[in-house]
Motif scaffolding. Structure first.
Motif, PDB file in Angstrom:
ATOM      1  N   ALA A 156       0.842  -1.199   0.000  1.00  0.00           N
ATOM      2  CA  ALA A 156       0.000   0.000   0.000  1.00  0.00           C
ATOM      3  C   ALA A 156       0.878   1.250   0.000  1.00  0.00           C
ATOM      4  N   GLY A 157       1.949   1.215   0.781  1.00  0.00           N
ATOM      5  CA  GLY A 157       2.859   2.360   0.810  1.00  0.00           C
ATOM      6  C   GLY A 157       3.512   2.580  -0.540  1.00  0.00           C
ATOM      7  N   HIS A 158       3.920   1.480  -1.175  1.00  0.00           N
ATOM      8  CA  HIS A 158       4.520   1.592  -2.504  1.00  0.00           C
ATOM      9  C   HIS A 158       3.543   2.214  -3.498  1.00  0.00           C
ATOM     10  N   ALA A 159       2.280   1.868  -3.342  1.00  0.00           N
ATOM     11  CA  ALA A 159       1.288   2.351  -4.299  1.00  0.00           C
ATOM     12  C   ALA A 159       1.140   3.869  -4.238  1.00  0.00           C
ATOM     13  N   LEU A 160       1.394   4.448  -3.074  1.00  0.00           N
ATOM     14  CA  LEU A 160       1.112   5.876  -2.912  1.00  0.00           C
ATOM     15  C   LEU A 160       2.368   6.721  -2.738  1.00  0.00           C
ATOM     16  N   GLN A 161       3.540   6.082  -2.719  1.00  0.00           N
ATOM     17  CA  GLN A 161       4.713   6.814  -2.241  1.00  0.00           C
ATOM     18  C   GLN A 161       5.144   7.972  -3.142  1.00  0.00           C
ATOM     19  N   PHE A 162       4.846   7.878  -4.443  1.00  0.00           N
ATOM     20  CA  PHE A 162       5.359   8.924  -5.323  1.00  0.00           C
ATOM     21  C   PHE A 162       4.485  10.168  -5.354  1.00  0.00           C
ATOM     22  N   HIS A 163       3.477  10.209  -4.514  1.00  0.00           N
ATOM     23  CA  HIS A 163       2.645  11.402  -4.458  1.00  0.00           C
ATOM     24  C   HIS A 163       3.153  12.407  -3.426  1.00  0.00           C
ATOM     25  N   SER A 164       4.301  12.118  -2.825  1.00  0.00           N
ATOM     26  CA  SER A 164       4.829  13.012  -1.799  1.00  0.00           C
ATOM     27  C   SER A 164       6.040  13.751  -2.338  1.00  0.00           C
ATOM     28  N   LYS A 248       2.573   2.935  10.695  1.00  0.00           N
ATOM     29  CA  LYS A 248       2.892   4.328  10.400  1.00  0.00           C
ATOM     30  C   LYS A 248       4.377   4.472  10.099  1.00  0.00           C
ATOM     31  N   ASP A 249       5.185   3.732  10.848  1.00  0.00           N
ATOM     32  CA  ASP A 249       6.615   3.767  10.599  1.00  0.00           C
ATOM     33  C   ASP A 249       6.927   3.279   9.178  1.00  0.00           C
ATOM     34  N   VAL A 250       6.297   2.159   8.802  1.00  0.00           N
ATOM     35  CA  VAL A 250       6.513   1.611   7.458  1.00  0.00           C
ATOM     36  C   VAL A 250       6.156   2.657   6.405  1.00  0.00           C
ATOM     37  N   LEU A 251       4.992   3.262   6.563  1.00  0.00           N
ATOM     38  CA  LEU A 251       4.534   4.227   5.563  1.00  0.00           C
ATOM     39  C   LEU A 251       5.447   5.454   5.534  1.00  0.00           C
ATOM     40  N   GLU A 252       5.884   5.856   6.729  1.00  0.00           N
ATOM     41  CA  GLU A 252       6.773   7.009   6.819  1.00  0.00           C
ATOM     42  C   GLU A 252       8.051   6.759   6.006  1.00  0.00           C
ATOM     43  N   VAL A 253       8.595   5.552   6.163  1.00  0.00           N
ATOM     44  CA  VAL A 253       9.825   5.206   5.436  1.00  0.00           C
ATOM     45  C   VAL A 253       9.570   5.220   3.928  1.00  0.00           C
ATOM     46  N   LEU A 254       8.462   4.609   3.504  1.00  0.00           N
ATOM     47  CA  LEU A 254       8.201   4.531   2.072  1.00  0.00           C
ATOM     48  C   LEU A 254       7.929   5.910   1.493  1.00  0.00           C
ATOM     49  N   ARG A 255       7.325   6.770   2.313  1.00  0.00           N
ATOM     50  CA  ARG A 255       7.087   8.129   1.857  1.00  0.00           C
ATOM     51  C   ARG A 255       8.430   8.834   1.669  1.00  0.00           C
ATOM     52  N   GLU A 256       9.335   8.659   2.629  1.00  0.00           N
ATOM     53  CA  GLU A 256      10.671   9.249   2.499  1.00  0.00           C
ATOM     54  C   GLU A 256      11.335   8.768   1.211  1.00  0.00           C
ATOM     55  N   GLU A 257      11.194   7.465   0.939  1.00  0.00           N
ATOM     56  CA  GLU A 257      11.798   6.908  -0.264  1.00  0.00           C
ATOM     57  C   GLU A 257      11.181   7.536  -1.504  1.00  0.00           C
ATOM     58  N   GLY A 258       9.869   7.703  -1.470  1.00  0.00           N
ATOM     59  CA  GLY A 258       9.186   8.340  -2.585  1.00  0.00           C
ATOM     60  C   GLY A 258       9.699   9.753  -2.807  1.00  0.00           C
TER      61      GLY A 258
END
Lengths: 522, 445
Positions: A156-164, A248-258
């Protein structure tokens, strides 16, 4: 790689650095090159960063790359570069010497752009360590909570990460304050023309406005998000009621990656084109200087041709990017820009136009520092250039037994528009969170800013399912299919409602309109 | 500015482990979509490699992405040419239409799904977990002894040290220690603890322990608790040949290859028998499979011919059953063999009366199973429409089917007493349920 090869490589790398900095005036950070075995190289390419988290997707890509690597001829220059401090790049130890040099020079081009382009200045510089630490934590989560749920969250994080975007760091509270301040500034008592004669009721007005401002503040506090935000993950992390802390931690990391990849995605063509131009120029110099011999010239040419190969079914950023850069430089060297050139109707004069302006170098550097692909294509992918480099649009035509890929009759200008509209900037569609509490029932509403190209509905629906998993409540996406407004719903129980036309409703009263009182004019 | 050579970079192969995770996801997907896999698989062309290609959908990185344009443009390409040029021709996938009718061609060929190569054996494993031949009986005569390998069964006191049975040896040693302790107690009259401590101190020697107790030299500071193993305690595993007793079984596949069986029908029939054959070959190492094709006459053919050859002509179904009956009488007597007969046709028969008689004969023999599969399909490639489509109707009239199950758009019939099954196949998607109808849960072994 033999020790003598390594020594020679170090010597050549030093010369490449000198050429890049002194001859071509490129600002380049010091780069660390690692020579790694082929298998490791493929792994790094599949994982995007060598220390990235584990995911089935990377495993899949690794297998794919391995198959490609094993089945095609050697000599394709693989490159991986990490935009960190210091920048790190990887060389495959089985590559011939000429290819190593090509890749190194190419990397210098990329690092130059990382150093100078303004889009790369906001990202984090320690992505390798960040991801390595994250990977350790994720492994722990997998052991504690089970691999399936962790995988689902990661997907799910991968799916949305490039919107940040790395430039959007405002918190919800800061936004609220800012909007409130802006509104307050607008709501001033207005002095009328005869105020001094009829007497002003300024004090009354100020009390009124204070009350009004309180009202606005209250409404702003109820509004979520305060203003539409493109940072979907940020919003979900902050507001979802079903996420656990580790998620939240997982998503935070993937967002950073994005956010780390954000500028790279948006400057793909510029970046690859630029690096290709740099490696071509530098390698040319190296051959002239005799640092590389004639035998290696053949290998270099072959590999360079692979890099710049024309593809029947897709755009090659290495080729198209470098062609555009070349075109810009030529045009500005010859002064083919500005009103006089644009208004000239004499084809022959245009053909021979050369004012010896020699502005090319300045121009490409300023473009490199400030543009993204979209602007870049918009401004410099001219119809003339499209004809010159033979770009075309194809479509699929079905016959009884085959599907044919057919070249269409679009003119260069139409091709240009299509590319700009859909292919160049369209990797990440603009999608905003507009409402996080739909009808006060806690539904999440996303809105797609339609730019003339529809979303892929299958993909959109599946991505919405990911959103739904993170949000835990109704999720909806407003978009368009053709001219029709539609809305895709994923209900709280996970059921997908087929996209249906949005009911034609009067537009909801704009909060600012309703709040602007008539008494503002005295 | 540095170049570091990592020639010996640790090859932890993260990629491999994640790739396995991906493979597992694919497997789960195949498991869920076996039906489609069977239907889509171009089995008949790909037999040599023992691998089948299966399209796997749904393992994509879902994101918000742009779809196709209004004008139907597929994308941008680059190269010399003029408008109207055909850049590439992509053959359509699967000539027959899958479930859900003809889908639109993939807008981006090769992107929409991943094709993964799967071993046929592996696919069979997934497909027919826990299934086996129904009504299998132990025939008294001519059972086959199948060597399965080796097994450990008996335990002996002598043997090779590498096959020592640790648990049994320890048990023996512990038991003997207990006996020794009792003996010391009886001999000297000391408490159990003292006797045990003495035995430990004497390192397992009985005489010495008794002497220690008698001379009051038992020292409780010496750590105790060890078990002393003597030669007599050693136990060894013995290796033996493992033999399994199996009943003989034969499968007789009968297929109508007459003109009315068009290409698509033949494809379905072959597909079905292909999977049945592969499954039996994998599950039972000793099942004999015989193939019979018939037009107006029947003949026994080889496996290759059965699956690959085309024929045409009239239809006399009884010939196939007569030939099968003859085979059962001569080659596979029912006193020795479990006999399974499968017959596939499109239901056209010039002489149903006589066919009923032949089937009746076969049923009377009490074969283990007789399965009749009728393919009902509009097939433009077949010569049809002469009004001979009457076999299922006649069979239903002659042999009553008390159990009738409607499922997934098709019907299954069963007569438990006669061990007679019947199914109708209307498309590729019915192959898998029909096969499952024929094969039952494996009982016993």
């Amino acid at each position: 790689m033999t020790p003598s090869d390594l020594r020679r490589l170090i010597k050549v790398e030093e010369r490449i650095g000198q050429l890049a900095r002194e001859k071509y005036g490129l600002q380049v950070m010091d780069i660390e090159f690692d020579v790694v075995p082929a298998q490791k190289m493929l792994e790094i390419m599949a994982y995007r960063t060598p220390t990235n988290i584990s995911s089935w997707k990377y495993g899949r890509d690794y297998e794919r790359m391995r198959t490609i690597h094993e089945n095609i001829e050697a000599g394709l220059p693989y490159e991986v570069i990490i935009n960190s401090t210091p920048p790190r790049a990887y060389l495959m130890n089985t590559n011939p010497f000429a290819v190593q040099v090509l890749v190194m020079a190419h990397v210098y081009g990329h690092v130059n752009m990382f150093t100078e382009s303004k889009w790369f200045q906001a990202g984090r510089r320690d992505i390798m360590h960040y991801m390595a630490e994250a990977n350790k934590r994720f492994n722990k989560y997998e052991r504690r909570y089970g691999i399936d749920i962790v995988e689902k969250t990661v997907d799910a994080g991968h799916a949305l990460q490039f919107h940040s975007s790395p430039f959007d760091n405002e918190t919800e509270n800061e936004k609220r304050e800012r909007i409130f301040d802006q509104t307050m500034a607008k709501n001033r008592p207005i002095e009328t023309e005869y105020g001094d004669i009829v007497g002003s009721n300024r004090e009354e007005a100020e009390v009124d406005i204070a009350l009004h401002n309180q009202n606005i503040w209250r409404k702003l506090n109820l509004k979520t998000p305060v203003e539409p935000t493109e940072d979907i993950l940020r919003y979900i992390i902050d507001n979802s009621r079903v996420l656990e802390d580790w998620q939240k931690d997982v998503l935070e990391v993937l967002r950073e990656e994005g956010r780390y990849f954000w500028p790279m995605i948006r400057t793909k063509y510029m970046n690859e084109g630029w690096a290709t131009r740099v490696h071509e120029k530098i390698c040319y110099d190296l051959f002239i200087e005799g640092l590389m011999d004639q035998k290696e010239h053949g290998q270099y040419n072959y590999s360079n041709a692979l890099v710049k190969a024309m593809h029947k079914g897709q755009m090659n950023p290495y080729l198209i990017g470098s062609e555009i850069w070349k075109d810009i430089e030529e045009r500005y060297d010859k002064g083919r820009f500005g009103m006089a050139y644009d208004n000239c109707n004499d084809a022959k004069a245009k053909e021979e136009w050369d004012t010896m302006a020699m502005k090319g170098k300045d121009k490409i550097f300023s473009v490199m520092r400030g543009y993204t692909d979209w602007f870049f294509m918009q401004e410099f992918l001219t119809p003339e250039l499209i004809d010159k480099i033979n770009l075309y649009i194809f479509k699929f035509e079905e016959t009884m037994t085959t599907v044919d890929v057919v070249r269409t009759r679009h003119t260069a200008k139409q091709i240009r528009d299509l590319i700009i509209n859909s292919f160049a900037h369209a990797i990440v569609p603009k999608i905003e969170v507009v409402n996080g509490n739909f009808q006060r029932k806690g539904g999440l509403v996303l809105r797609h800013a339609h730019t003339g190209v529809d979303l892929d509905m299958k993909y959109a629906t599946e991505t919405l399912k990911h959103c739904h998993f993170l949000w835990g409540n109704d999720v909806a996406l407003k978009t368009k299919l053709g001219d029709r407004d539609i809305r895709v719903n994923v209900k709280a129980d996970g059921k997908v409602q087929a996209p249906k036309p949005e009911a034609k409703q009067p537009p909801p009263p704009d909060i600012w309109q309703t709040l602007t009182p008539n008494m503002m004019e005295w | 500015m540095a170049i570091v050579d990592h020639g010996d970079w640790d090859l932890s192969e993260r990629g491999k482990s994640d790739a396995q995770r991906h493979q597992k996801k694919i497997d789960d997907h195949i498991r869920k979509n076996v039906r489609d896999a069977i239907a889509e698989t171009p089995i008949i062309t790909d037999r040599k490699g023992r691998k089948v290609k299966i399209p796997v959908k749904g393992l994509k990185d879902w994101r918000f992405v742009y779809g196709k344009n209004k004008g139907g443009e597929g994308g941008v390409g680059q190269g010399e040419g003029k408008p109207g040029d055909i850049i590439e021709r992509i053959p359509k996938k699967g000539q027959g239409d899958g479930p859900g009718g003809p889908g639109p061609p993939g807008q981006q060929p090769g992107v929409d799904y991943i094709e993964t190569e799967v071993d046929i054996d592996y696919l069979l494993e997934i497909m027919f977990e826990d299934l086996g031949l129904p009504w299998i009986e132990e025939k008294t005569k001519a059972q086959q002894l199948i060597p399965k390998g080796w097994k450990f069964e008996s335990i002996s006191k002598k043997g090779v040290f590498s096959r020592i049975h640790k648990t049994r040896t320890m048990k023996e040693a512990i038991a003997r220690t207990a006996v020794f302790v009792r003996e010391i107690v009886e001999d000297t009259g000391c408490p159990d603890e003292v006797a045990y401590q003495a035995l430990s101190q004497a390192e397992g020697e009985l005489e010495k322990a008794i002497w220690l107790v008698k001379n009051n030299m038992v020292n409780f500071d010496v750590p105790s608790g060890d078990v002393w193993i003597e030669d007599d305690d050693l136990r060894f595993k013995q290796i033996e040949e493992d033999i399994e007793v199996h009943s003989n079984a034969v499968l007789i596949c009968m297929m109508d290859v007459s003109a009315s069986m068009g290409l698509n029908k033949k494809y379905l029939a072959r597909s079905m028998l292909f999977w049945l054959n592969e499954f039996l070959k994998k599950t039972y190492s000793h099942v004999v499979v015989k193939f019979i094709t018939h037009t107006t006459t029947a003949k026994v053919v080889g496996e290759e011919e059965f699956f690959y050859k085309m024929e045409s002509g009239g239809t006399n179904c009884y010939t196939a059953f007569d030939l099968a009956n003859y085979m059962i009488d001569t080659e596979f007597p029912l006193s020795e063999w479990n006999v399974y007969c499968v017959y596939i046709s499109d239901g056209e028969d010039f002489d149903p009366e006589r066919t009923m008689k032949s089937i009746g004969e076969m049923v009377k023999k009490e074969v283990n199973m007789l399965a009749y599969t009728e393919i009902q399909l509009d097939d433009p490639t077949g010569v049809s429409g002469w009004g001979y489509q009457n076999l299922l109707k006649t069979i239903k009239k002659t042999f009553k089917f008390p159990i009738k199950k409607k499922q997934e758009g098709t019907t299954f019939y069963k007569n438990e007493q006669l061990r007679f099954l019947a199914t109708v196949i209307r498309g590729k998607e019915h192959i898998y349920p029909a096969l499952k109808w024929m094969l039952f849960e494996r009982t016993g072994k």
